[in-house]
Design a protein around this motif. Structure first.
Motif, PDB file in Angstrom:
ATOM      1  N   MET A   1       0.829  -1.189   0.000  1.00 39.20           N
ATOM      2  CA  MET A   1       0.000   0.000   0.000  1.00 39.20           C
ATOM      3  C   MET A   1       0.874   1.253   0.000  1.00 39.20           C
ATOM      4  O   MET A   1       0.556   2.212  -0.684  1.00 39.20           O
ATOM      5  N   HIS A   2       1.949   1.206   0.751  1.00 38.74           N
ATOM      6  CA  HIS A   2       2.839   2.359   0.848  1.00 38.74           C
ATOM      7  C   HIS A   2       3.438   2.705  -0.514  1.00 38.74           C
ATOM      8  O   HIS A   2       3.508   3.882  -0.878  1.00 38.74           O
ATOM      9  N   TYR A   3       3.860   1.728  -1.247  1.00 38.31           N
ATOM     10  CA  TYR A   3       4.508   1.974  -2.529  1.00 38.31           C
ATOM     11  C   TYR A   3       3.520   2.177  -3.666  1.00 38.31           C
ATOM     12  O   TYR A   3       3.782   2.945  -4.581  1.00 38.31           O
ATOM     13  N   LEU A   4       2.397   1.484  -3.630  1.00 41.83           N
ATOM     14  CA  LEU A   4       1.469   1.537  -4.758  1.00 41.83           C
ATOM     15  C   LEU A   4       0.465   2.677  -4.660  1.00 41.83           C
ATOM     16  O   LEU A   4      -0.061   3.121  -5.672  1.00 41.83           O
ATOM     17  N   LYS A   5       0.150   3.124  -3.448  1.00 42.56           N
ATOM     18  CA  LYS A   5      -0.703   4.285  -3.183  1.00 42.56           C
ATOM     19  C   LYS A   5      -2.162   4.115  -3.612  1.00 42.56           C
ATOM     20  O   LYS A   5      -3.066   4.474  -2.901  1.00 42.56           O
ATOM     21  N   ASN A   6      -2.412   3.583  -4.782  1.00 42.35           N
ATOM     22  CA  ASN A   6      -3.745   3.530  -5.377  1.00 42.35           C
ATOM     23  C   ASN A   6      -4.463   2.242  -4.989  1.00 42.35           C
ATOM     24  O   ASN A   6      -3.997   1.149  -5.302  1.00 42.35           O
ATOM     25  N   ALA A   7      -5.635   2.364  -4.341  1.00 46.99           N
ATOM     26  CA  ALA A   7      -6.387   1.186  -3.901  1.00 46.99           C
ATOM     27  C   ALA A   7      -6.756   0.272  -5.059  1.00 46.99           C
ATOM     28  O   ALA A   7      -6.788  -0.945  -4.907  1.00 46.99           O
ATOM     29  N   ALA A   8      -7.011   0.841  -6.227  1.00 48.36           N
ATOM     30  CA  ALA A   8      -7.356   0.011  -7.388  1.00 48.36           C
ATOM     31  C   ALA A   8      -6.178  -0.875  -7.796  1.00 48.36           C
ATOM     32  O   ALA A   8      -6.367  -1.919  -8.416  1.00 48.36           O
ATOM     33  N   THR A   9      -4.977  -0.482  -7.432  1.00 42.94           N
ATOM     34  CA  THR A   9      -3.786  -1.275  -7.728  1.00 42.94           C
ATOM     35  C   THR A   9      -3.470  -2.231  -6.590  1.00 42.94           C
ATOM     36  O   THR A   9      -3.198  -3.405  -6.811  1.00 42.94           O
ATOM     37  N   TYR A  10      -3.505  -1.754  -5.339  1.00 43.25           N
ATOM     38  CA  TYR A  10      -3.056  -2.610  -4.247  1.00 43.25           C
ATOM     39  C   TYR A  10      -4.114  -3.557  -3.702  1.00 43.25           C
ATOM     40  O   TYR A  10      -3.775  -4.623  -3.200  1.00 43.25           O
ATOM     41  N   LEU A  11      -5.408  -3.247  -3.808  1.00 41.69           N
ATOM     42  CA  LEU A  11      -6.418  -4.169  -3.270  1.00 41.69           C
ATOM     43  C   LEU A  11      -6.430  -5.514  -3.990  1.00 41.69           C
ATOM     44  O   LEU A  11      -6.441  -6.562  -3.328  1.00 41.69           O
ATOM     45  N   PRO A  12      -6.420  -5.547  -5.333  1.00 44.05           N
ATOM     46  CA  PRO A  12      -6.365  -6.863  -5.983  1.00 44.05           C
ATOM     47  C   PRO A  12      -5.084  -7.630  -5.624  1.00 44.05           C
ATOM     48  O   PRO A  12      -5.112  -8.852  -5.468  1.00 44.05           O
ATOM     49  N   LEU A  13      -3.976  -6.921  -5.460  1.00 40.74           N
ATOM     50  CA  LEU A  13      -2.723  -7.565  -5.079  1.00 40.74           C
ATOM     51  C   LEU A  13      -2.834  -8.158  -3.675  1.00 40.74           C
ATOM     52  O   LEU A  13      -2.438  -9.298  -3.442  1.00 40.74           O
ATOM     53  N   ILE A  14      -3.386  -7.398  -2.743  1.00 40.74           N
ATOM     54  CA  ILE A  14      -3.553  -7.895  -1.375  1.00 40.74           C
ATOM     55  C   ILE A  14      -4.464  -9.117  -1.365  1.00 40.74           C
ATOM     56  O   ILE A  14      -4.166 -10.117  -0.701  1.00 40.74           O
ATOM     57  N   CYS A  15      -5.570  -9.060  -2.097  1.00 40.82           N
ATOM     58  CA  CYS A  15      -6.480 -10.215  -2.164  1.00 40.82           C
ATOM     59  C   CYS A  15      -5.746 -11.437  -2.703  1.00 40.82           C
ATOM     60  O   CYS A  15      -5.914 -12.546  -2.183  1.00 40.82           O
ATOM     61  N   CYS A  16      -4.954 -11.253  -3.718  1.00 39.04           N
ATOM     62  CA  CYS A  16      -4.188 -12.353  -4.307  1.00 39.04           C
ATOM     63  C   CYS A  16      -3.201 -12.920  -3.291  1.00 39.04           C
ATOM     64  O   CYS A  16      -3.132 -14.141  -3.090  1.00 39.04           O
ATOM     65  N   ILE A  17      -2.455 -12.056  -2.636  1.00 40.57           N
ATOM     66  CA  ILE A  17      -1.456 -12.509  -1.667  1.00 40.57           C
ATOM     67  C   ILE A  17      -2.124 -13.229  -0.501  1.00 40.57           C
ATOM     68  O   ILE A  17      -1.664 -14.283  -0.062  1.00 40.57           O
ATOM     69  N   GLU A  18      -3.234 -12.678  -0.005  1.00 46.78           N
ATOM     70  CA  GLU A  18      -3.946 -13.295   1.121  1.00 46.78           C
ATOM     71  C   GLU A  18      -4.492 -14.672   0.771  1.00 46.78           C
ATOM     72  O   GLU A  18      -4.624 -15.525   1.642  1.00 46.78           O
ATOM     73  N   SER A  19      -4.830 -14.885  -0.491  1.00 44.04           N
ATOM     74  CA  SER A  19      -5.410 -16.169  -0.887  1.00 44.04           C
ATOM     75  C   SER A  19      -4.383 -17.124  -1.496  1.00 44.04           C
ATOM     76  O   SER A  19      -4.720 -18.254  -1.840  1.00 44.04           O
ATOM     77  N   ALA A  20      -3.137 -16.709  -1.604  1.00 42.74           N
ATOM     78  CA  ALA A  20      -2.099 -17.561  -2.195  1.00 42.74           C
ATOM     79  C   ALA A  20      -1.859 -18.781  -1.306  1.00 42.74           C
ATOM     80  O   ALA A  20      -1.596 -18.645  -0.113  1.00 42.74           O
ATOM     81  N   SER A  21      -1.961 -19.947  -1.902  1.00 44.01           N
ATOM     82  CA  SER A  21      -1.798 -21.181  -1.123  1.00 44.01           C
ATOM     83  C   SER A  21      -0.346 -21.657  -1.101  1.00 44.01           C
ATOM     84  O   SER A  21      -0.014 -22.554  -0.349  1.00 44.01           O
ATOM     85  N   ALA A  22       0.497 -21.076  -1.899  1.00 41.16           N
ATOM     86  CA  ALA A  22       1.881 -21.536  -1.995  1.00 41.16           C
ATOM     87  C   ALA A  22       2.840 -20.654  -1.199  1.00 41.16           C
ATOM     88  O   ALA A  22       4.007 -20.534  -1.545  1.00 41.16           O
ATOM     89  N   GLY A  23       2.357 -20.024  -0.155  1.00 41.58           N
ATOM     90  CA  GLY A  23       3.217 -19.211   0.696  1.00 41.58           C
ATOM     91  C   GLY A  23       3.862 -18.062  -0.041  1.00 41.58           C
ATOM     92  O   GLY A  23       3.226 -17.399  -0.874  1.00 41.58           O
TER      93      GLY A  23
END
Length: 116
Positions: A1-23
């Motif tokens: 969030m700090h580097y990307l600033k834009n919620a439209a950019t970081y929210l999908p990334l956070i969702c992806c990371i939170e749901s990643a099953s491969a650590g």
């Protein structure tokens, strides 16, 4: 969030990371899938260094200053409001909640709900 600033950019990334099953490997893949302009090394350096500690401390201070004050974690505020209904909806489908309460023209990311 700090580097990307834009919620439209970081929210999908956070969702992806939170749901990643491969650590961490899955989390790294999310950067490629979402083509974000920040490197994995930058993220790790931030998370494991002084900057990450400073950002977490800042978030902790903001949490301690919440009105209404929090009673448990996570304590979710939506537009400065907390209710058990909002808390439950946010914990179970944050993306849907944001799309439902967004004022103004909904972001393109919310269009997927019309296809269901």
């Amino acid at each position: 969030m700090h580097y990307l600033k834009n919620a439209a950019t970081y929210l999908p990334l956070i969702c992806c990371i939170e749901s990643a099953s491969a650590g961490l490997a899955g989390a790294q893949g999310c950067l490629q899938v979402h083509a974000v302009p920040v490197s994995w090394d930058t993220i790790l350096s931030c998370a494991n260094g002084d900057q990450g500690n400073e950002l977490m401390h800042h978030n902790s201070q903001m949490t301690n200053e919440l009105e209404p004050s929090h009673h448990y974690v996570p304590w979710i505020l939506i537009n400065g409001e907390h209710s058990e209904g909002l808390q439950h909806h946010a914990e179970n489908d944050l993306f849907d909640l944001v799309c439902n309460i967004y004022t103004g023209s909904p972001p393109v990311l919310c269009d997927w709900r019309d296809d269901i």
